[in-house]
Design a protein around this motif. Structure first.
Motif, short mmCIF file in Angstrom:
data_model
loop_
_atom_site.label_atom_id
_atom_site.label_comp_id
_atom_site.label_asym_id
_atom_site.label_seq_id
_atom_site.Cartn_x
_atom_site.Cartn_y
_atom_site.Cartn_z
N TYR A 149 1.28 -1.22 0.37
CA TYR A 149 0.12 0.25 -0.17
C TYR A 149 0.90 1.64 -0.30
CZ TYR A 149 1.28 1.44 4.82
OH TYR A 149 1.69 1.47 5.88
N HIS A 150 0.39 2.18 -0.77
CA HIS A 150 0.91 3.51 -0.11
C HIS A 150 0.20 4.40 0.39
CE1 HIS A 150 2.72 2.41 -4.40
NE2 HIS A 150 3.22 3.54 -4.08
N SER A 151 1.10 5.11 1.84
CA SER A 151 0.49 5.10 2.92
C SER A 151 -0.11 6.54 2.65
CB SER A 151 1.65 5.74 4.30
OG SER A 151 0.50 5.86 5.50
N LYS A 152 -1.63 7.22 3.04
CA LYS A 152 -1.52 8.59 2.97
C LYS A 152 -1.99 8.92 4.72
CE LYS A 152 -3.54 7.85 -1.67
NZ LYS A 152 -3.33 6.34 -1.69
N ILE A 153 -1.66 9.73 4.97
CA ILE A 153 -2.50 10.44 5.98
C ILE A 153 -2.70 11.60 6.68
CG2 ILE A 153 -1.33 10.79 8.64
CD1 ILE A 153 1.08 8.19 8.46
N GLN A 154 -3.75 12.03 7.08
CA GLN A 154 -3.65 13.68 7.28
C GLN A 154 -3.75 13.58 8.21
OE1 GLN A 154 -8.08 14.48 6.06
NE2 GLN A 154 -8.25 12.36 5.63
N GLN A 155 -2.97 15.13 8.72
CA GLN A 155 -2.66 15.62 10.27
C GLN A 155 -3.07 16.89 10.35
OE1 GLN A 155 1.65 15.42 10.23
NE2 GLN A 155 1.70 17.27 11.69
N PHE A 156 -3.86 17.12 11.69
CA PHE A 156 -3.64 18.36 12.07
C PHE A 156 -3.58 18.90 13.23
CE2 PHE A 156 -6.36 21.30 14.49
CZ PHE A 156 -6.78 22.16 14.06
N ASP A 157 -3.26 19.68 12.89
CA ASP A 157 -1.62 20.94 13.92
C ASP A 157 -2.28 21.70 14.40
OD1 ASP A 157 -0.09 18.45 13.23
OD2 ASP A 157 1.16 20.38 11.87
N GLN A 170 4.14 28.36 24.18
CA GLN A 170 3.44 27.88 23.52
C GLN A 170 2.74 26.76 24.05
OE1 GLN A 170 4.51 28.05 18.81
NE2 GLN A 170 5.12 25.96 19.01
N TYR A 171 1.82 25.81 23.54
CA TYR A 171 1.50 24.66 23.70
C TYR A 171 0.95 23.92 22.22
CZ TYR A 171 -2.04 20.93 24.10
OH TYR A 171 -2.64 19.31 24.27
N GLU A 172 1.37 22.87 22.22
CA GLU A 172 1.33 22.21 20.37
C GLU A 172 0.23 21.11 20.57
OE1 GLU A 172 3.44 21.03 16.70
OE2 GLU A 172 4.40 21.92 18.93
N PHE A 173 -0.48 21.23 19.85
CA PHE A 173 -1.66 19.05 19.37
C PHE A 173 -0.81 19.09 18.00
CE2 PHE A 173 -5.41 16.58 18.41
CZ PHE A 173 -4.66 15.71 19.53
N GLN A 174 -0.71 17.82 18.11
CA GLN A 174 -0.95 17.47 16.90
C GLN A 174 -1.86 15.86 16.77
OE1 GLN A 174 3.22 16.94 15.01
NE2 GLN A 174 3.29 18.51 15.30
#
Length: 242
Positions: A149-157, A170-174
């Motif tokens: 398979y070819h990986s496809k990842i959605q990411q929200f930061d 600063q606070y960060e969430f991914q």
């Protein structure tokens, strides 16, 4: 071999661009060291950021791992490099939009990463930022069902920050989501993963406009793909802008 040639070409392009604009616009170089207390591994990153002053920017980073546990700058190997080109524009007085794409070169191949980001700054020093990414693997991997398979990842930061004087907090969430049904687990044998990170940074502003910004970070990240174990990630680094 093709990936190596692409990486060399991208590095030469950014180096040439940096030489051309560094004296006229804004350039930032960052060094960061990292340690994870679960796998006891050290790693490092060097990153260059160039703002052309014409709503176009470039970023290039190089990432290095230390092969052995609890050792720094020993048996180091390159873990990848990323070239990003982006366009930014003021959508409203306090709102900036950033639209770009990255080529992420890792030891196995190439990952394409288009993204969009919104930055909003309040008048009282607070800011909130959000970024949406697609990560599209150019190479195949073996999936959980034995098929490739070819990986496809959605990411929200997302980031929440506050600046007062020379101090910056600063606070960060991914958050990540694998979209391929037979894709490898990201965390706890599932198709999602996340992290939390906090950063404290201080700015030393020089008379000639140069700026030094040391920072420390503390993050909570996964230990592996198959269990729900987490580990702490410690980072220390410095940014130099001229």
């Amino acid at each position: 071999m093709k990936t190596t040639l692409k990486f060399v070409a991208a590095s030469m392009l950014l180096a040439t661009t940096s030489h051309a604009v560094a004296n006229d616009y804004k350039t930032t170089v960052e060094y960061r060291h990292e340690y994870k207390d679960g796998n006891n591994k050290h790693s490092d990153r060097v990153k260059a950021f160039i703002d052309t002053g014409k709503n176009i920017g470039f970023e290039l980073d190089a990432r290095y791992n230390n092969d052995e546990e609890d050792k720094m700058y020993d048996s180091m190997s390159m873990n990848g490099s990323e070239l990003s080109i982006f366009y930014y524009t003021k959508l409203k007085p306090n709102l900036t939009g950033v639209f770009g794409s990255s080529l992420d070169f890792n030891p196995d191949g190439l990952v394409y990463v288009p993204y969009a980001r919104l930055n909003y700054s309040f008048d009282n020093g607070f800011r909130i930022q959000g970024r949406y990414k697609w990560k599209l693997w150019d190479y195949s991997q073996e999936g959980t069902d034995g098929n490739s398979y070819h990986s496809k990842i959605q990411q929200f930061d997302t980031w929440l920050g506050y600046k007062t004087g020379d101090w910056d907090f600063q606070y960060e969430f991914q958050f990540w989501k694998e979209m391929e049904g037979n894709g490898k687990a990201l965390f706890d044998n599932g198709s999602t993963d996340y992290l939390h990170n906090v950063r404290l940074m201080y700015a030393f502003n020089m008379k000639d406009g140069e700026k030094w910004r040391p920072f420390i970070e503390l993050g909570q990240v996964k230990l592996n793909r198959t269990t729900d174990e987490r580990q702490l990630r410690y980072r220390v680094g410095i940014k130099y802008t001229w």
